[in-house]
Motif scaffolding. Structure first.
Motif, PDB file in Angstrom:
ATOM      1  N   GLY A  27      19.344  41.272  -5.421  1.00 19.02           N
ATOM      2  CA  GLY A  27      18.823  40.712  -4.173  1.00 19.02           C
ATOM      3  C   GLY A  27      17.442  40.999  -4.322  1.00 19.02           C
ATOM      4  O   GLY A  27      16.008  40.042  -3.836  1.00 19.02           O
ATOM      5  N   GLY A  28      16.671  41.573  -4.878  1.00 21.12           N
ATOM      6  CA  GLY A  28      15.713  41.831  -5.292  1.00 21.12           C
ATOM      7  C   GLY A  28      14.140  42.483  -4.416  1.00 21.12           C
ATOM      8  O   GLY A  28      12.819  42.770  -4.331  1.00 21.12           O
ATOM      9  N   THR A  29      15.001  42.943  -3.538  1.00 19.98           N
ATOM     10  CA  THR A  29      14.371  43.367  -1.981  1.00 19.98           C
ATOM     11  C   THR A  29      13.624  45.176  -2.232  1.00 19.98           C
ATOM     12  O   THR A  29      12.733  45.334  -1.979  1.00 19.98           O
ATOM     13  N   ARG A  91      22.294  45.486  10.715  1.00 22.80           N
ATOM     14  CA  ARG A  91      21.070  45.216  10.997  1.00 22.80           C
ATOM     15  C   ARG A  91      20.236  45.825  11.981  1.00 22.80           C
ATOM     16  O   ARG A  91      18.821  44.788  11.955  1.00 22.80           O
ATOM     17  N   THR A  92      19.774  46.683  10.867  1.00 24.07           N
ATOM     18  CA  THR A  92      18.536  47.289  11.097  1.00 24.07           C
ATOM     19  C   THR A  92      17.392  47.451  10.036  1.00 24.07           C
ATOM     20  O   THR A  92      16.650  48.051   9.534  1.00 24.07           O
ATOM     21  N   SER A  95      13.749  42.757   7.600  1.00 24.74           N
ATOM     22  CA  SER A  95      13.773  41.385   8.222  1.00 24.74           C
ATOM     23  C   SER A  95      14.740  40.613   8.178  1.00 24.74           C
ATOM     24  O   SER A  95      15.670  41.500   7.244  1.00 24.74           O
ATOM     25  N   LEU A  96      15.251  39.793   8.459  1.00 24.91           N
ATOM     26  CA  LEU A  96      16.098  38.894   8.200  1.00 24.91           C
ATOM     27  C   LEU A  96      16.052  38.380   6.778  1.00 24.91           C
ATOM     28  O   LEU A  96      16.767  38.755   5.888  1.00 24.91           O
ATOM     29  N   GLN A  97      14.833  38.093   6.459  1.00 27.75           N
ATOM     30  CA  GLN A  97      14.632  37.683   5.160  1.00 27.75           C
ATOM     31  C   GLN A  97      14.755  38.375   4.107  1.00 27.75           C
ATOM     32  O   GLN A  97      15.544  38.281   3.064  1.00 27.75           O
ATOM     33  N   ILE A  98      14.862  39.720   4.980  1.00 33.76           N
ATOM     34  CA  ILE A  98      15.752  41.749   3.359  1.00 33.76           C
ATOM     35  C   ILE A  98      17.017  41.405   3.730  1.00 33.76           C
ATOM     36  O   ILE A  98      17.166  41.360   2.171  1.00 33.76           O
ATOM     37  N   ARG A  99      16.787  40.872   4.636  1.00 41.00           N
ATOM     38  CA  ARG A  99      18.837  41.163   5.378  1.00 41.00           C
ATOM     39  C   ARG A  99      19.794  39.678   4.046  1.00 41.00           C
ATOM     40  O   ARG A  99      20.876  39.738   3.672  1.00 41.00           O
ATOM     41  N   ASN A 100      18.833  38.653   4.597  1.00 44.06           N
ATOM     42  CA  ASN A 100      19.690  37.498   3.370  1.00 44.06           C
ATOM     43  C   ASN A 100      19.730  38.298   1.930  1.00 44.06           C
ATOM     44  O   ASN A 100      20.574  37.292   1.149  1.00 44.06           O
ATOM     45  N   LYS A 101      19.281  38.859   1.422  1.00 37.67           N
ATOM     46  CA  LYS A 101      18.548  38.847  -0.212  1.00 37.67           C
ATOM     47  C   LYS A 101      19.737  39.889  -0.357  1.00 37.67           C
ATOM     48  O   LYS A 101      20.036  40.855  -1.651  1.00 37.67           O
ATOM     49  N   ALA A 181      10.839  46.930  14.949  1.00 41.76           N
ATOM     50  CA  ALA A 181      11.806  46.306  14.400  1.00 41.76           C
ATOM     51  C   ALA A 181      11.109  46.621  12.780  1.00 41.76           C
ATOM     52  O   ALA A 181       9.514  47.661  12.938  1.00 41.76           O
ATOM     53  N   MET A 182      11.868  46.080  11.137  1.00 45.63           N
ATOM     54  CA  MET A 182      11.278  46.485  10.337  1.00 45.63           C
ATOM     55  C   MET A 182      10.665  47.348  10.600  1.00 45.63           C
ATOM     56  O   MET A 182       9.142  47.357   9.576  1.00 45.63           O
ATOM     57  N   VAL A 183      11.573  48.946   9.924  1.00 45.23           N
ATOM     58  CA  VAL A 183      10.499  50.150  10.042  1.00 45.23           C
ATOM     59  C   VAL A 183      11.268  50.717   8.505  1.00 45.23           C
ATOM     60  O   VAL A 183      13.205  50.515   8.444  1.00 45.23           O
TER      61      VAL A 183
ATOM     62  N   ILE B  55      18.576  29.390   2.247  1.00 51.34           N
ATOM     63  CA  ILE B  55      19.111  31.328   2.884  1.00 51.34           C
ATOM     64  C   ILE B  55      17.289  31.094   3.145  1.00 51.34           C
ATOM     65  O   ILE B  55      16.751  30.669   1.488  1.00 51.34           O
ATOM     66  N   LEU B  56      17.098  31.716   4.056  1.00 49.92           N
ATOM     67  CA  LEU B  56      15.411  32.542   4.133  1.00 49.92           C
ATOM     68  C   LEU B  56      15.331  33.118   3.476  1.00 49.92           C
ATOM     69  O   LEU B  56      16.149  34.480   3.756  1.00 49.92           O
ATOM     70  N   VAL B  57      14.510  33.447   2.388  1.00 53.82           N
ATOM     71  CA  VAL B  57      14.087  34.537   1.811  1.00 53.82           C
ATOM     72  C   VAL B  57      12.729  34.866   1.583  1.00 53.82           C
ATOM     73  O   VAL B  57      11.591  34.185   1.949  1.00 53.82           O
ATOM     74  N   LEU B  61       9.622  38.690  -3.402  1.00 52.30           N
ATOM     75  CA  LEU B  61      11.092  39.568  -4.137  1.00 52.30           C
ATOM     76  C   LEU B  61      12.337  39.060  -4.601  1.00 52.30           C
ATOM     77  O   LEU B  61      13.015  39.026  -5.069  1.00 52.30           O
ATOM     78  N   GLY B 131      10.397  39.326  11.527  1.00 51.87           N
ATOM     79  CA  GLY B 131      10.610  40.252   9.696  1.00 51.87           C
ATOM     80  C   GLY B 131       8.984  38.758   9.527  1.00 51.87           C
ATOM     81  O   GLY B 131       8.182  38.943   8.441  1.00 51.87           O
TER      82      GLY B 131
END
Lengths: 287, 159, 779
Positions: A27-29, A91-92, A95-101, A181-183, B55-57, B61, B131
């Motif tokens: 995911g690269g995060t 879910r925690t 962010s959505l962007q991070i959770r997507n990856k 959020a985002m912690v 997908i939103l990224v 990253l 985010g």
């Protein structure tokens, strides 16, 4: 820097065997932050994101076999019923962007004590499946973490999946972070109640050198929960359970919070989690 | 390293990419697409939000090598030849733009949200956009913009 | 001559093809560019053959530099130049008010993150590595990290002249009064960061004439130019600055950061040099809000009337002065707040320490005291058993009330109305935790901390006061050049100023003013640069006032010239024109007489002529304050705002969720209501951030959290809806009656949130940001 992007796991394992210092990225995060900030300059990057089997999950009857690269978004969208604790934790995450990856494999690979996936995996008694050219092995999650950002994997191994028992009772995850959020967790707690075996699993995050279990709290809950009649968790039980969880933690003072606060808030959220998880255990029973 | 991917519908091939570079660097410095912004480079601000294979990224990253063969859509690819995308127009009309540094990322994230959820509640909007940091607006007008865009897209039957 | 070609993506003007004059919510002329990603920020520029710069910064807060070895960096392939203080041709020091900060450190390092050397290379990664390859030998020294200690007389001296950067005493009214009730309090404000999303960045291009062109983000082009000229040893006219797109500022860009560095590298290499700070470097590269300790004593009557206020304020200015002296004066002047008091005794100090330098941030000294005096007002109300609003109403300033400096507030001061309106606004409902609730609505959000357990509702109020414009006798002016001509048969007005558009919307307002004053539709806004006179700083909430005033004045000068020309050309046809010029107006591209008869279209009259006027505008003069008594007329205008905060606090975990912010502010005249709301909402958010989230943690001089992972600014889940009421009491001294908007909301937001948390928890909470540790007593 070399960059490999194998399409199959077999190719990936071969590469990891010949390039044991290669840094795996999916995911690269986590990895990209290290690269962007110059904290890591690996000679080789091994990109696992093209290996389709890593981003799949399957139902194994009593368990879910979760591919290491299944992103958090899919975990809480698709597995909230089977793995409620992990879904809540997912879910925690960021962010959505991070959770997507991001996915569980990366969390385990980084082995940060603050990883959100770890407490629910500990609480559920998951097993981490790793593979190398020499074969595969399942590592008990309890044996997996060695220290801050250290795990038991060998240099030639890759995390492929996690085998997680399906919920057999209520599960909860709660995380303390100073923002809504985002912690990154100041501390966190996961609980999994196993109504079938009348046992309770726990996981503590960000309050020790590794994610931790609270064994005494687990025994206490297992002996004090009213398995027969399902009567509610009392404030006294919440308090005692919370105190045992806090006692099992080994927090430090850092920029995100004091050790005293971590102990205090762990006691509060773990007591609450016990209550909530027990309530949902009863709800599941009545359905 | 040579990199080939599709950006905003166009196939792009770029040579001499250092594989540790981020997609953000590739877009901004190698493709001349600075719409995605560099504000933290650790996925904490959302200013570099793009769509990667739908997908939103955060582009910061994603390693350059990971987008080989991928389809990327950036803020630059949203507007039509004559009209802005309804989300872009809504941000303008609602006064959701001040310094604008967060705006491209927020617009991409809003497009993503409204594609999945045509009529989001305020809580859903907030969770979806958490985010994406904005330092100027206090977010009120950003919420106005998302609601306005949702209404207009519904009206236009785009969902 | 300047280079004729602009860097790629840099614009020289923005078309404002939108309708709308003053008082309308006109859309931003740069808005379309911003929503499409085409707006070029300073980090987006590019030039042929451009090099990338990187900075080497000190890891120590206090150290003597024994040696700097740049040879290892020079050896790296792709490196074009490595510079240290030895390579600075002109002044080695710069500074806004006091010239005390090295362009590149020499002798001693005075703070963690101080710039020591700079590198230019062909790739940003190469530049970064080269900077890291420089070897610096340090002799580590003990840092002075406590402001009280720094000014105690016992601490080592950080700058020649001592550690007190400035002391501002104010002695107002009879001294040593007795009061029925005495309330003391000690308050602390942590170090807040402006955290603009756009990192410090810029592009420097050496010019053929031996000068240099810079395209960058800043708040004040001309002061950058003045400082750069002395550092580079060039005459000011050879240093030309153009404003690139600015990604927010909030004070962070008033001091120079990368400006001199890229200019030096470009001059040395003969090539364009670009720099873009990382977020981490940004935290080290700009000044922060002064942390402070504020000790108060209020004397009040039993009925709640303020008798006296004594305040001792110590601000930590860090290693270099920046705008500390002015911040200190503001802290002193606004130490009492928007209240009448018979007697005030105030001592405000700002200290040199080895902490990061502090300077301008939205609210500028009035934020720190705002938290303290409003906390005191609540404490007094509690002591007297009075309603906090009643107490404030009893002491609220009105028009012509005196400031502690003796200066009358000779314009609207609707403090009581602000408080009453805040009190009367409807309250949000309690958060429900019945069936189907979403944790996202509760403290902690998705983190699932509470399902209602431990949650207490709290409501808090605060009101604040802030000055608009530069103070203490500063010659505070702006310049505008306005040109009217006919292009393709249509009258077009071009507005040119040097004012920095940092997001606030001055670019929109300039167009609105030109359209209203000159009755044209098409307005072109030239990108701000130093080819026109100074506009002063985009700070102190002053640009609408001062640059707005300059544009207004220049437009009116153009109008007068056009009408004069009309008299010459058309006087024989319209004899009234000769007598009643003032009744003629320019509207819809036409000149019309007092009876609304058409005199001529502008296109027919003006033809090929160009009407161009450059005018300066000054707000009314202010005076310095007396160095012993603090008395004087230091301020040009005052702004008032108030907030009501509603919070839910989980008192067991210390998690806070702000449910709603309500605010009332007098803006004099809302020239662009939507933009005014945007400023109020944004300022409120930054105040909320200081209340519960934002602090640069400095431990023994070292910054511990220079990232967005650990310096937390509010997300959309932290910032609640804002309910705002805008009052418009015109200030007769200001153009169009306007009152600066940007800063006032930042002041009362913080204490209102803390007051609400106090109500929810029953705790004293004397420090911001309030951390969960404070609420759970686990600090």
């Amino acid at each position: 820097m070399e960059f490999f992007r194998p399409a199959t796991l077999i190719d990936a394992l071969a590469l990891k065997s010949t390039h044991p210092t290669a840094l795996c990225i999916n995911g690269g995060t986590d990895v990209m932050v290290e690269l962007n900030f110059d904290r890591k300059r690996p000679e080789t990057l091994l990109d696992l994101s093209a290996i389709s089997e890593l981003s799949e999950w399957s139902d194994q009857g009593d368990s879910i076999l979760l591919g290491a690269g299944v992103p958090y978004t899919r975990i809480y969208q698709e597995l909230a019923k089977e793995l409620p604790g992990l879904a809540m934790a997912s879910r925690t995450v960021g962010s959505l962007q991070i959770r997507n990856k991001g996915g569980v494999g990366g969390n385990l690979g980084s082995a940060s004590p603050a990883g959100d996936a770890h407490p629910p995996l500990l609480a559920s008694g998951a097993a981490v499946n790793v593979a190398s050219v020499n074969g595969t092995r399942a590592i008990d999650i309890n044996e997996f973490f060695l220290g801050p950002k250290k795990n038991t994997m060998n240099p030639d191994e890759i995390i492929t999946s996690v085998l997680i028992p399906k919920a057999r009772g209520g599960q909860q995850y709660s995380k303390i972070g100073t923002r809504n959020a985002m912690v990154i967790a100041v501390c966190s707690f996961g609980i999994a109640i196993d109504a079938k075996n009348k046992s309770v699993g726990t996981g503590i995050g960000s309050a020790g050198p590794t994610p931790l279990r609270a064994h005494e709290a687990e025994s206490y809950a297992a002996t004090h929960l009213d398995w027969a009649n399902g009567s509610a968790v009392t404030p006294e039980m919440m308090k005692e359970f919370g105190a045992l969880v806090a006692a099992a933690s080994r927090p430090i003072d850092d920029v995100r919070g004091t050790a005293a606060y971590r102990r205090h808030s762990l006691a509060v959220i773990s007591g609450r989690c016990l209550k909530w998880a027990w309530t949902s255990t009863q709800d599941m029973r009545s359905k | 390293m040579r990199l080939t991917c599709t950006v905003n519908g166009k196939v792009e091939t770029i040579d001499d990419v250092w594989p540790g570079e981020s997609l953000l660097y590739v877009l901004r410095e190698r493709m001349g697409l600075p719409g995605a912004k560099n504000a933290c480079e650790q996925g904490e601000c959302g200013s570099c939000s793009v769509h990667l294979d739908g997908i939103l990224v955060c582009a910061c990253l994603v390693a350059a090598g990971q987008v080989e063969g991928a389809e990327i859509k950036t803020v630059e690819g949203l507007a039509g030849a004559t009209d802005l995308h309804p989300v872009q127009q809504a941000y303008l009309d609602a006064g959701a733009v001040q310094c604008g540094f967060c705006t491209p990322g927020l617009i991409v994230a809003t497009v993503d949200l409204l594609e999945k959820n045509a009529d989001p509640s305020d809580s859903e909007i907030r969770e979806a956009l958490a985010g994406n940091l904005c330092r100027c607006t206090g977010y009120s007008k950003i919420l106005d913009a998302v609601r306005l865009a949702a209404v207009r897209l519904e009206g236009a039957g785009k969902h | 001559m300047s280079n004729s070609t602009l860097p790629t993506k840099q614009r020289d003007h923005i078309e404002a093809p939108v309708l709308g004059g003053l008082g309308e919510s006109v859309a931003r002329p740069d808005g379309t560019l911003k929503v499409t990603g085409d707006f070029a920020y300073s980090s987006d520029l590019w030039a042929d053959g451009m090099l990338w710069a990187s900075t080497l910064r000190s890891p120590h807060p206090h150290a003597r530099i024994k040696s700097i070895n740049i040879a290892p960096a020079l050896k790296i392939n792709g490196v074009s130049a490595v510079l240290t203080h030895d390579d600075v041709p002109g002044s080695k020091l710069f500074g806004l008010e006091i010239v005390d900060q090295p362009v590149l450190a020499f002798d001693t390092i005075k703070y963690h993150g101080e710039a020591i050397a700079i590198v230019a290379a062909d790739h940003p990664e190469t530049a970064k590595r080269a900077a890291q390859a420089i070897v610096v030998e340090y002799e580590i020294l003990e840092p002075v990290v406590d402001a009280d200690y720094a000014i105690s007389g016992k601490a080592p001296i950080i700058h020649v002249g001592g550690n007190i950067t400035r002391h501002v005493p104010i002695i107002f009214g009879p001294q040593n009064l007795k009061a029925d009730v005495v309330v003391k309090g000690e308050y602390e404000v942590g170090m807040q960061d402006q955290a603009p999303l756009g990192p410090e960045s810029g592009l420097a291009i050496p010019a053929d004439d031996g000068g240099i062109d810079l395209y960058l983000s800043t708040q004040w082009l001309h002061v950058d130019r003045g400082q750069l000229a002395t550092v580079l040893g060039l005459p000011p006219e050879k240093v030309r600055l153009t404003l690139a797109g600015v990604g927010g500022a909030f004070g962070a860009r008033e001091d120079m950061s990368m400006q001199a560095h890229i200019a030096l590298l470009a001059m040395r290499t003969g090539k364009p040099v670009k720099i873009v700070y990382s977020r981490e470097e940004s935290f080290f590269g700009h000044v922060h809000r002064h942390p402070g300790k504020l000790r108060y004593e209020h004397g009040v009557t039993k009925e709640g009337k303020l008798v006296y206020v004594k305040a001792n304020i110590v601000l930590d200015g860090g290693a270099y002065a920046s705008s500390s002296p002015a911040v200190c004066a503001n802290a002193a002047c606004f130490a009492v707040g928007p209240y009448e008091v018979e007697s005030a005794t105030i001592d405000a100090y700002v200290a040199y320490t080895n902490n990061p330098p502090c300077g301008a941030m939205r609210g500028f000294g009035a934020v720190q005291t705002g938290f303290a005096y409003e906390s005191q007002m609540d404490k007094i109300a509690e002591t007297l058993g009075m309603d906090p609003i009643e107490l404030r109403l009893k002491n609220a300033m009105v028009r012509n009330s005196l400031m502690p400096t003796g200066q009358p507030v000779d314009s609207a001061a609707p403090v009581a109305e602000i408080l009453e309106k805040l009190r009367d606004m409807p309250l949000p409902p309690l958060t429900t935790t019945t069936d189907g609730f979403d944790v996202i609505e509760l403290p902690g959000g998705a983190s699932n901390v509470t399902h209602g357990e431990g949650v207490r509702r709290g409501i808090g109020y605060a009101v604040g006061i802030k000055n608009i414009g530069f103070s203490e006798g500063f010659d505070d002016y702006s310049t505008a050049k306005v040109r009217l001509q006919i292009i393709n048969g249509e009258p077009v007005v071009e507005v040119h100023t040097a004012a920095a558009e940092v997001g606030q919307g001055l670019v929109t307002l300039k167009g609105q003013i030109a359209r209203t004053e000159l009755g044209v539709q098409r307005v072109v806004i030239r990108v701000s640069d130093t080819q026109v006179g100074s506009a002063g700083s985009t700070s102190a909430s002053r640009q609408s006032y001062v640059t707005g005033g300059a544009v207004m004045t220049a437009c009116r000068a153009v109008r007068d010239e056009v009408l004069l020309y009309a008299m010459e050309k058309l006087g024989h046809l319209h004899p009234h024109l000769l007598h009643f010029r003032a009744n003629y107006k320019m509207i819809n591209g036409e000149i019309r007489d007092g009876e609304d008869h058409l005199v001529s279209s502008l296109a027919d009259l003006v033809k090929d002529r160009v009407f161009e006027c450059t005018r300066e505008y000054r707000h009314r003069p202010t005076t310095p304050i007396d160095p012993i008594t603090g008395q004087g007329l230091p301020h040009a205008q005052f702004a008032f705002a108030g907030h009501r905060a509603v919070v839910d606090v989980d008192i067991e975990t210390g998690m806070v969720k702000v449910i709603e912010m309500a605010t009332v502010q007098d803006v004099g005249k809302a020239l662009n209501p939507q933009a005014v709301e945007g400023q109020i909402e944004g300022g409120t958010a930054q105040g909320l951030g200081l209340a519960i989230l934002e602090e640069i943690l400095v431990v023994n001089g070292k910054v511990k959290n220079p990232s967005f992972t650990d310096y937390l600014i509010p997300t959309v889940l932290d910032m609640p809806p804002v309910r705002s009421i805008i009052l418009e009491y015109a200030d007769e001294h200001a153009p169009y009656g306007l009152r600066g908007v940007g800063e006032a909301p930042t002041i009362s937001s913080t204490p209102a949130v803390v007051a609400a948390i106090r109500q929810a928890t029953g705790l004293a909470l004397t420090r911001v940001p309030v951390r969960p540790e404070h609420i759970t007593s686990t600090i």
